[in-house]
Write a protein that holds these residues in place. Structure first.
Motif, PDB file in Angstrom:
ATOM      1  N   VAL A 114       0.860  -1.172   0.000  1.00 40.48           N
ATOM      2  CA  VAL A 114       0.000   0.000   0.000  1.00 40.48           C
ATOM      3  C   VAL A 114       0.900   1.227   0.000  1.00 40.48           C
ATOM      4  CG1 VAL A 114      -1.673   1.329   1.361  1.00 40.48           C
ATOM      5  CG2 VAL A 114      -1.852  -1.185   1.247  1.00 40.48           C
ATOM      6  N   PHE A 115       0.693   2.106  -0.964  1.00 42.18           N
ATOM      7  CA  PHE A 115       1.438   3.361  -1.064  1.00 42.18           C
ATOM      8  C   PHE A 115       0.494   4.497  -0.686  1.00 42.18           C
ATOM      9  CE2 PHE A 115       3.512   0.405  -3.877  1.00 42.18           C
ATOM     10  CZ  PHE A 115       4.849   0.592  -3.598  1.00 42.18           C
ATOM     11  N   TYR A 116       0.933   5.344   0.224  1.00 42.55           N
ATOM     12  CA  TYR A 116       0.076   6.387   0.792  1.00 42.55           C
ATOM     13  C   TYR A 116       0.848   7.687   0.918  1.00 42.55           C
ATOM     14  CZ  TYR A 116       2.831   5.410   4.889  1.00 42.55           C
ATOM     15  OH  TYR A 116       3.899   5.247   5.737  1.00 42.55           O
ATOM     16  N   ASP A 117       0.098   8.777   1.098  1.00 45.76           N
ATOM     17  CA  ASP A 117       0.680  10.107   1.283  1.00 45.76           C
ATOM     18  C   ASP A 117       1.037  10.277   2.757  1.00 45.76           C
ATOM     19  OD1 ASP A 117       1.298  12.793   1.525  1.00 45.76           O
ATOM     20  OD2 ASP A 117      -0.512  13.503   0.514  1.00 45.76           O
ATOM     21  N   ALA A 118       2.315  10.262   3.064  1.00 46.12           N
ATOM     22  CA  ALA A 118       2.785  10.359   4.453  1.00 46.12           C
ATOM     23  C   ALA A 118       2.572  11.742   5.058  1.00 46.12           C
ATOM     24  CB  ALA A 118       4.268   9.996   4.527  1.00 46.12           C
ATOM     25  N   ASP A 119       2.264  12.737   4.235  1.00 44.13           N
ATOM     26  CA  ASP A 119       2.058  14.091   4.731  1.00 44.13           C
ATOM     27  C   ASP A 119       0.584  14.411   4.987  1.00 44.13           C
ATOM     28  OD1 ASP A 119       4.793  14.594   4.593  1.00 44.13           O
ATOM     29  OD2 ASP A 119       4.649  15.259   2.503  1.00 44.13           O
ATOM     30  N   CYS A 120      -0.268  13.432   4.816  1.00 42.80           N
ATOM     31  CA  CYS A 120      -1.714  13.626   4.960  1.00 42.80           C
ATOM     32  C   CYS A 120      -2.200  12.894   6.211  1.00 42.80           C
ATOM     33  CB  CYS A 120      -2.418  13.087   3.711  1.00 42.80           C
ATOM     34  SG  CYS A 120      -4.209  12.957   3.857  1.00 42.80           S
ATOM     35  N   GLY A 121      -2.669  13.649   7.201  1.00 43.20           N
ATOM     36  CA  GLY A 121      -3.148  13.045   8.440  1.00 43.20           C
ATOM     37  C   GLY A 121      -4.316  12.100   8.226  1.00 43.20           C
ATOM     38  N   PHE A 122      -5.246  12.470   7.350  1.00 48.43           N
ATOM     39  CA  PHE A 122      -6.385  11.599   7.063  1.00 48.43           C
ATOM     40  C   PHE A 122      -5.917  10.317   6.378  1.00 48.43           C
ATOM     41  CE2 PHE A 122      -9.955  10.251   4.317  1.00 48.43           C
ATOM     42  CZ  PHE A 122     -10.885   9.961   5.310  1.00 48.43           C
ATOM     43  N   CYS A 123      -4.933  10.435   5.490  1.00 45.54           N
ATOM     44  CA  CYS A 123      -4.393   9.256   4.797  1.00 45.54           C
ATOM     45  C   CYS A 123      -3.742   8.309   5.804  1.00 45.54           C
ATOM     46  CB  CYS A 123      -3.380   9.677   3.738  1.00 45.54           C
ATOM     47  SG  CYS A 123      -4.077  10.782   2.486  1.00 45.54           S
ATOM     48  N   ALA A 164     -10.374  18.529   5.106  1.00 45.52           N
ATOM     49  CA  ALA A 164     -11.463  18.801   6.046  1.00 45.52           C
ATOM     50  C   ALA A 164     -11.680  17.596   6.962  1.00 45.52           C
ATOM     51  CB  ALA A 164     -12.746  19.137   5.294  1.00 45.52           C
ATOM     52  N   ALA A 165     -11.634  16.393   6.400  1.00 47.46           N
ATOM     53  CA  ALA A 165     -11.808  15.182   7.216  1.00 47.46           C
ATOM     54  C   ALA A 165     -10.677  15.055   8.227  1.00 47.46           C
ATOM     55  CB  ALA A 165     -11.871  13.943   6.323  1.00 47.46           C
ATOM     56  N   GLY A 166      -9.479  15.405   7.821  1.00 50.13           N
ATOM     57  CA  GLY A 166      -8.333  15.349   8.728  1.00 50.13           C
ATOM     58  C   GLY A 166      -8.484  16.287   9.912  1.00 50.13           C
ATOM     59  N   ARG A 167      -9.156  17.420   9.689  1.00 48.90           N
ATOM     60  CA  ARG A 167      -9.378  18.364  10.791  1.00 48.90           C
ATOM     61  C   ARG A 167     -10.319  17.796  11.844  1.00 48.90           C
ATOM     62  NH1 ARG A 167     -10.726  22.560   6.832  1.00 48.90           N
ATOM     63  NH2 ARG A 167      -8.752  23.124   5.929  1.00 48.90           N
ATOM     64  N   ARG A 204      -4.597  11.293  15.459  1.00 50.19           N
ATOM     65  CA  ARG A 204      -3.500  11.501  14.494  1.00 50.19           C
ATOM     66  C   ARG A 204      -2.211  10.885  15.017  1.00 50.19           C
ATOM     67  NH1 ARG A 204      -6.106  16.481  13.952  1.00 50.19           N
ATOM     68  NH2 ARG A 204      -4.662  17.508  15.370  1.00 50.19           N
ATOM     69  N   ARG A 205      -1.937  11.082  16.298  1.00 50.77           N
ATOM     70  CA  ARG A 205      -0.723  10.539  16.912  1.00 50.77           C
ATOM     71  C   ARG A 205      -0.738   9.002  16.885  1.00 50.77           C
ATOM     72  NH1 ARG A 205      -1.075  13.602  20.884  1.00 50.77           N
ATOM     73  NH2 ARG A 205      -2.268  12.243  22.239  1.00 50.77           N
ATOM     74  N   SER A 217      -2.456   7.058  14.889  1.00 48.59           N
ATOM     75  CA  SER A 217      -2.373   6.599  13.497  1.00 48.59           C
ATOM     76  C   SER A 217      -0.937   6.608  13.003  1.00 48.59           C
ATOM     77  CB  SER A 217      -3.234   7.478  12.593  1.00 48.59           C
ATOM     78  OG  SER A 217      -4.592   7.372  12.950  1.00 48.59           O
ATOM     79  N   ARG A 218      -0.242   7.705  13.249  1.00 54.66           N
ATOM     80  CA  ARG A 218       1.168   7.808  12.825  1.00 54.66           C
ATOM     81  C   ARG A 218       1.992   6.720  13.496  1.00 54.66           C
ATOM     82  NH1 ARG A 218       3.854  11.229   9.992  1.00 54.66           N
ATOM     83  NH2 ARG A 218       2.229  12.808  10.016  1.00 54.66           N
ATOM     84  N   ALA A 219       1.780   6.489  14.791  1.00 58.34           N
ATOM     85  CA  ALA A 219       2.532   5.460  15.514  1.00 58.34           C
ATOM     86  C   ALA A 219       2.224   4.065  14.962  1.00 58.34           C
ATOM     87  CB  ALA A 219       2.205   5.517  17.011  1.00 58.34           C
ATOM     88  N   THR A 220       0.967   3.808  14.644  1.00 61.89           N
ATOM     89  CA  THR A 220       0.581   2.509  14.067  1.00 61.89           C
ATOM     90  C   THR A 220       1.271   2.287  12.733  1.00 61.89           C
ATOM     91  OG1 THR A 220      -1.559   2.510  15.178  1.00 61.89           O
ATOM     92  CG2 THR A 220      -1.353   1.138  13.206  1.00 61.89           C
ATOM     93  N   VAL A 221       1.234   3.283  11.884  1.00 62.57           N
ATOM     94  CA  VAL A 221       1.858   3.161  10.553  1.00 62.57           C
ATOM     95  C   VAL A 221       3.366   2.986  10.698  1.00 62.57           C
ATOM     96  CG1 VAL A 221       2.263   4.326   8.351  1.00 62.57           C
ATOM     97  CG2 VAL A 221      -0.016   4.393   9.408  1.00 62.57           C
ATOM     98  N   LEU A 222       3.987   3.775  11.551  1.00 65.20           N
ATOM     99  CA  LEU A 222       5.434   3.662  11.747  1.00 65.20           C
ATOM    100  C   LEU A 222       5.820   2.301  12.353  1.00 65.20           C
ATOM    101  CD1 LEU A 222       6.323   7.255  12.974  1.00 65.20           C
ATOM    102  CD2 LEU A 222       6.796   6.235  10.727  1.00 65.20           C
ATOM    103  N   SER A 223       4.963   1.757  13.183  1.00 66.21           N
ATOM    104  CA  SER A 223       5.267   0.457  13.806  1.00 66.21           C
ATOM    105  C   SER A 223       5.297  -0.669  12.779  1.00 66.21           C
ATOM    106  CB  SER A 223       4.255   0.136  14.904  1.00 66.21           C
ATOM    107  OG  SER A 223       3.017  -0.263  14.344  1.00 66.21           O
TER     108      SER A 223
END
Length: 137
Positions: free
Chosen positions: A10-19, A115-118, A125-126, A128-134
């Motif tokens: 899966v390739f995703y946008d790492a700069d997008c919180g919603f992604c 807007a969804a990310g807001r 957000r934290r 999600s980022r930790a899950t993806v990084l793990s």
């Protein structure tokens, strides 16, 4: 020519919180660790995504299968769900929807991802980022 890869990715946008939040949800479904996750911005993504013009890569998420086939936007949901054992029934249901309609639905949500990310809390957000990084992404 399609580049063969070791595991569906899966390739995703790492700069997008919603992604990132969406990828974390996929990771939660991927209990068998059958998928890999890689930011589109990662230089190693160029090989598998090479058929997609550079200016269009961040226009959606992508799924590259082991045979090198790349699915993007809404068209990637059926092969993604087929990869996840507990989601095969959902993939069968989505397989009956025209791919162009899946793309339209995807882009309708993607156009509102900022807007969804807001709406996501700082904690979501934290986490999600930790899950993806793990998962090494």
């Amino acid at each position: 020519m399609a580049q063969m890869i070791e595991s569906p990715t899966v390739f995703y946008d790492a700069d997008c919180g919603f992604c990132l939040w969406c990828v974390a949800k996929v990771i939660a479904l991927d209990r068998s660790h059958s998928l890999r996750y890689r930011p589109i911005q990662d230089p190693a993504s160029v090989g598998p995504l090479g058929a997609i013009p550079e200016g269009q890569r961040l226009g959606s998420w992508h799924l590259a299968t082991q045979d090198g086939t790349v699915y993007s936007a809404g068209r990637a949901f059926v092969p993604l769900l087929r990869t996840l054992p507990r989601s095969r029934a959902a993939s069968s249901a989505l397989a009956h929807i025209p791919p162009a309609l899946l793309d339209r639905a995807y882009y309708a949500v993607a156009a509102r991802r900022t807007a969804a990310g807001r709406l996501l809390t700082a904690g979501a957000r934290r986490r999600s980022r930790a899950t993806v990084l793990s998962r090494g992404a």
